[in-house]
Design a protein around this motif. Structure first.
Motif, PDB file in Angstrom:
ATOM      1  N   PHE A  84      11.048   6.619  27.242  1.00 40.82           N
ATOM      2  CA  PHE A  84      11.792   6.831  28.831  1.00 40.82           C
ATOM      3  C   PHE A  84      10.552   6.552  29.486  1.00 40.82           C
ATOM      4  CE2 PHE A  84      13.370   9.782  24.484  1.00 40.82           C
ATOM      5  CZ  PHE A  84      14.546   9.554  25.172  1.00 40.82           C
TER       6      PHE A  84
ATOM      7  N   ARG B 189      21.174   9.133  36.095  1.00 44.61           N
ATOM      8  CA  ARG B 189      20.061   9.697  36.709  1.00 44.61           C
ATOM      9  C   ARG B 189      18.699  10.152  35.675  1.00 44.61           C
ATOM     10  NH1 ARG B 189      21.103  12.930  41.670  1.00 44.61           N
ATOM     11  NH2 ARG B 189      23.440  13.071  42.154  1.00 44.61           N
ATOM     12  N   ASP B 190      18.948  10.248  35.074  1.00 48.18           N
ATOM     13  CA  ASP B 190      18.391  10.449  33.829  1.00 48.18           C
ATOM     14  C   ASP B 190      16.994   9.002  33.630  1.00 48.18           C
ATOM     15  OD1 ASP B 190      16.989  11.352  31.405  1.00 48.18           O
ATOM     16  OD2 ASP B 190      17.478   9.533  30.247  1.00 48.18           O
TER      17      ASP B 190
ATOM     18  N   PRO C 187      25.185  12.308  35.711  1.00 49.62           N
ATOM     19  CA  PRO C 187      24.104  12.825  35.272  1.00 49.62           C
ATOM     20  C   PRO C 187      23.057  11.933  34.367  1.00 49.62           C
ATOM     21  CG  PRO C 187      25.847  14.480  34.909  1.00 49.62           C
ATOM     22  CD  PRO C 187      26.143  13.101  35.349  1.00 49.62           C
ATOM     23  N   GLN C 188      23.846  10.987  33.657  1.00 46.60           N
ATOM     24  CA  GLN C 188      23.337  10.152  32.196  1.00 46.60           C
ATOM     25  C   GLN C 188      22.476   9.074  33.640  1.00 46.60           C
ATOM     26  OE1 GLN C 188      26.595   7.806  30.500  1.00 46.60           O
ATOM     27  NE2 GLN C 188      25.458   6.779  28.862  1.00 46.60           N
TER      28      GLN C 188
ATOM     29  N   SER D 158       8.079  14.670  34.926  1.00 40.20           N
ATOM     30  CA  SER D 158       7.976  14.609  33.237  1.00 40.20           C
ATOM     31  C   SER D 158       7.482  13.991  32.800  1.00 40.20           C
ATOM     32  CB  SER D 158       9.416  13.499  33.764  1.00 40.20           C
ATOM     33  OG  SER D 158       9.202  12.679  33.906  1.00 40.20           O
TER      34      SER D 158
ATOM     35  N   ASP E  26      16.484   8.021  38.450  1.00 37.26           N
ATOM     36  CA  ASP E  26      15.714   8.875  39.175  1.00 37.26           C
ATOM     37  C   ASP E  26      14.014   8.879  38.935  1.00 37.26           C
ATOM     38  OD1 ASP E  26      17.616   9.861  40.803  1.00 37.26           O
ATOM     39  OD2 ASP E  26      17.491  12.191  39.362  1.00 37.26           O
ATOM     40  N   ARG E  27      13.918   8.253  37.761  1.00 36.06           N
ATOM     41  CA  ARG E  27      12.542   7.993  37.594  1.00 36.06           C
ATOM     42  C   ARG E  27      12.143   6.408  38.323  1.00 36.06           C
ATOM     43  NH1 ARG E  27      12.540   5.884  31.865  1.00 36.06           N
ATOM     44  NH2 ARG E  27      14.611   7.308  31.244  1.00 36.06           N
TER      45      ARG E  27
ATOM     46  N   ASP F 282       6.625  12.073  29.201  1.00 34.13           N
ATOM     47  CA  ASP F 282       6.951  11.264  27.797  1.00 34.13           C
ATOM     48  C   ASP F 282       6.087  11.422  26.303  1.00 34.13           C
ATOM     49  OD1 ASP F 282       8.593   9.632  26.343  1.00 34.13           O
ATOM     50  OD2 ASP F 282       8.575   7.820  27.253  1.00 34.13           O
TER      51      ASP F 282
END
Length: 455
Positions: free
Chosen positions: A49, A81-82, A78-79, A40, A85-86, A42
């Motif tokens: 992020f 994981r944002d 899902p919220q 990802s 997962d980082r 940022d």
């Protein structure tokens, strides 16, 4: 003439089918690469992020597995994981588990889940809870899970030091909360009643005494450091205006014996940099750091020091003192501490000035050397100013170095900033006509033009 009219739809269908296959193939390849290489980028100005340097440093140096368990209802996964997962992407030693609190009710009770969401960080036999779904809390829990033993920061009281309980601007309640979030316990040490330092104190903080500390208190602090203890001294200039600050000769004499001279002056920053933050010259801004572990990671971060005195380093027996940071050369120090008027004079000292130093006292004992940090002001860590830029990072970095946790010295997790787009009426009208009128109209005109050419 019939033949061309019958072939055009076939050719159009064939072309459309070919394009569809190509697009589908591209999407499949992109999806495969996205799943195989989870990356990802940022692009936010504050890197909102992106996990902080501290988190990346801790994850990169893990010696044992860490498991982050997130307990909640699946609709909230899902919220989570944002952010979580980082963490997983930082190290192969970090595992993230998403546990359904409804389907695994008995397991949730056994794990100690009382509210949702609940986040546990486990390393070996130690499990710590993160109080919220934020990087600050999760990284703090990770630090607590990795570290063994209790570290206690003891704040002296009885000589007019900053309060740890009041919510005023000049209190230390926000500093106390910050310290406790970083795996330290805090205690109050009243050395006037009992001039001795408990063996539970990992670090002693002398936070801006306004009155002269008594000889027994100073002697106890001296014996503590010279016996291998760790201390942070924050000494304000002895101003003679408003609420006066005593000169504290006994304490400054001990510091001078350790190679640190606390000058009787007030540093004023006339570089104009403070104007960017709405601050006057009494707020000395610092962006010049040395290479000491406390400040090595702060090269790109400014810090601020209201109402500061300058420090001078000299040679002393058994002590090695290093400068931490200094003001710009566009600063001066006034010796007139009895006037509220800022007016340069011929007696003023010219900058740059050292505002913070770190020292090591060689004890010659197996228990280790004494460590101390001296800062020429205490207001920088008070409620009204500790949120400024890098001040929080600097405070925790000092404590980490003093407690021999140099591996944790870095930039703390970033707090989200409120960035708003302020527009006047003219700009709002222009935006409306461009987005709601002009762009749709342009699309319509282009569509009509294409239709007209193909008609």
């Amino acid at each position: 003439m019939a033949e061309p009219t019958t072939r055009r739809p076939v050719m159009g269908f064939a072309q459309a089918a070919t394009y569809s296959v190509i697009v589908l193939a591209i999407l499949v390849v992109i999806n495969f690469l996205a799943n195989r290489y989870d990356k990802s980028f940022d692009t936010t100005s504050t890197k909102r992020f992106t996990l902080s340097d501290q988190t990346a440093k801790i994850a990169g140096e893990l010696k044992q597995p860490v498991v982050i368990s997130y307990w909640d209802q699946p609709s909230k996964f899902p919220q989570a994981r944002d952010l979580l997962d980082r963490y997983k992407n930082l190290s192969s030693k970090i595992t993230v588990e998403y546990d359904d609190v409804d389907k695994q009710r008995t397991q949730a009770i056994a794990a100690g889940v009382k509210t949702i969401p609940t986040i546990f960080v486990k390393s070996g036999l130690r499990t710590q809870e993160a109080k919220s779904l934020t990087e600050e809390e999760i990284t703090g829990a990770m630090v607590r899970a990795l570290k063994v033993g209790q570290r206690t920061v003891c704040f002296t009281t009885g000589s007019g030091e900053h309060s740890l309980t009041e919510q005023a601007n000049d209190s230390f309640t926000r500093a106390k909360e910050l310290i406790e979030k970083n795996n330290y316990k805090t205690e109050v040490l009243n050395m006037v009643q009992k001039p001795e330092i408990s063996t539970d104190c990992t670090i002693v903080v002398v936070g801006g005494p306004k009155h002269d500390m008594l000889a027994p208190e100073v002697n106890a602090l001296k014996a503590f450091v010279e016996g291998g203890g760790r201390a942070l001294f924050m000494l304000d200039p002895p101003l003679k205006i408003g609420q006066e600050v005593d000169e504290n000769p006994a304490l400054t004499s001990v510091l001078e014996g350790w190679g640190v001279v606390a000058r009787k002056d007030l540093v004023l920053d006339v570089s104009g940099l403070g104007n960017l933050f709405g601050l006057g010259p009494e707020y000395a801004l610092v962006s010049n750091y040395d290479n000491h572990p406390i400040v090595a990671s702060m090269k790109e971060t400014a810090t601020g020091f209201p109402l500061a005195r300058s420090l001078e380093v000299k040679t002393a027996d058994k002590v090695m003192v290093e400068k931490l940071f200094e003001t710009s050369d566009q600063s001066f120090a006034t010796l007139n501490l009895a006037s509220g008027e800022i007016k340069p004079s011929s007696s003023d000292l010219k900058g740059p000035f050292t505002l913070g130093v770190a020292g090591t006292y060689t004890t010659g004992k197996d228990g280790g050397n004494g460590l101390f940090v001296v800062v020429g002001t205490s207001a920088w860590a008070a409620n009204g100013f500790i949120p400024f830029n890098g001040n929080r990072d600097l405070l925790i970095n000092m404590l980490n170095w003093l407690s021999s946790d140099s591996d944790l010295i870095s930039i703390r997790p970033k707090e989200p900033t409120d960035q708003r787009l302020n527009m006047n009426q003219r700009q709002m009208s222009l935006l409306f006509y461009e987005s709601v009128v002009a762009i749709p109209l342009l699309v319509v005109v282009m569509g009509i033009s294409v239709w007209w050419r193909r008609r």
